[in-house]
Design a protein around this motif. Structure first.
Motif, short mmCIF file in Angstrom:
data_model
loop_
_atom_site.label_atom_id
_atom_site.label_comp_id
_atom_site.label_asym_id
_atom_site.label_seq_id
_atom_site.Cartn_x
_atom_site.Cartn_y
_atom_site.Cartn_z
N THR A 24 0.85 -1.18 0.00
CA THR A 24 0.00 0.00 0.00
C THR A 24 0.89 1.23 0.00
O THR A 24 1.85 1.30 0.75
CB THR A 24 -0.89 0.04 1.26
N THR A 73 0.68 5.77 -0.56
CA THR A 73 -0.14 6.96 -0.72
C THR A 73 0.62 7.93 -1.61
O THR A 73 1.79 8.20 -1.37
CB THR A 73 -0.43 7.62 0.65
N SER A 99 -5.21 9.16 -4.59
CA SER A 99 -4.12 9.17 -3.63
C SER A 99 -3.89 7.84 -2.91
O SER A 99 -2.83 7.64 -2.32
CB SER A 99 -4.35 10.26 -2.59
N GLU A 100 -4.86 6.95 -2.92
CA GLU A 100 -4.71 5.67 -2.22
C GLU A 100 -4.45 4.57 -3.24
O GLU A 100 -5.11 4.49 -4.28
CB GLU A 100 -5.96 5.35 -1.42
N GLN A 134 -6.15 2.06 -7.57
CA GLN A 134 -5.95 3.43 -7.15
C GLN A 134 -7.32 4.07 -6.94
O GLN A 134 -8.19 3.94 -7.80
CB GLN A 134 -5.18 4.24 -8.18
N THR A 172 -10.14 7.57 -1.90
CA THR A 172 -10.25 7.42 -0.44
C THR A 172 -9.95 5.99 -0.02
O THR A 172 -10.09 5.05 -0.82
CB THR A 172 -11.67 7.77 0.07
N LEU A 173 -9.56 5.83 1.22
CA LEU A 173 -9.31 4.48 1.75
C LEU A 173 -10.58 3.64 1.79
O LEU A 173 -10.56 2.43 1.52
CB LEU A 173 -8.70 4.55 3.15
#
Length: 97
Positions: A6, A8, A14-15, A63, A66-67
């Motif tokens: 993982t 960022t 962004s995730e 990608q 948000t998480l």
């Protein structure tokens, strides 16, 4: 067992999570990739998935913005992978145990 990393990043997506899933053969990994790649991303501005293979390894790269969305997308994709593997086990006469 699948390997996961993982990271960022600073872009809108962004995730990120990368899963590497080993298959008994390169042929089965390619079949799984072809089946999973039929469904395209509905909203590429918030979620993207890249599917590739190298030898007997299926790689899924996700990608999202948000998480929470990353968890949802990965969960859904893993359910599809499980369905593909179960189908291969049932119908592929050349599948290796």
């Amino acid at each position: 067992m699948a390997a996961a990393t993982t990271t960022t990043t600073t872009s809108a997506l962004s995730e990120r999570l990368t899963l590497q899933i080993p298959f008994p053969s390169a042929r089965l990994a390619k079949i799984a990739a072809d089946v999973l790649d039929v469904d395209k991303d509905l909203k590429p501005e918030v979620s993207q998935r890249l599917i590739s293979t190298q030898d007997n390894i299926l790689t899924l790269d996700f990608q999202t913005t948000t998480l929470k969305l990353l968890r949802t997308v990965v969960n859904s994709s893993m359910e599809m992978v499980q369905m593909v593997v179960n189908t291969m086990g049932t119908f592929d006469t050349e599948a290796e145990a």
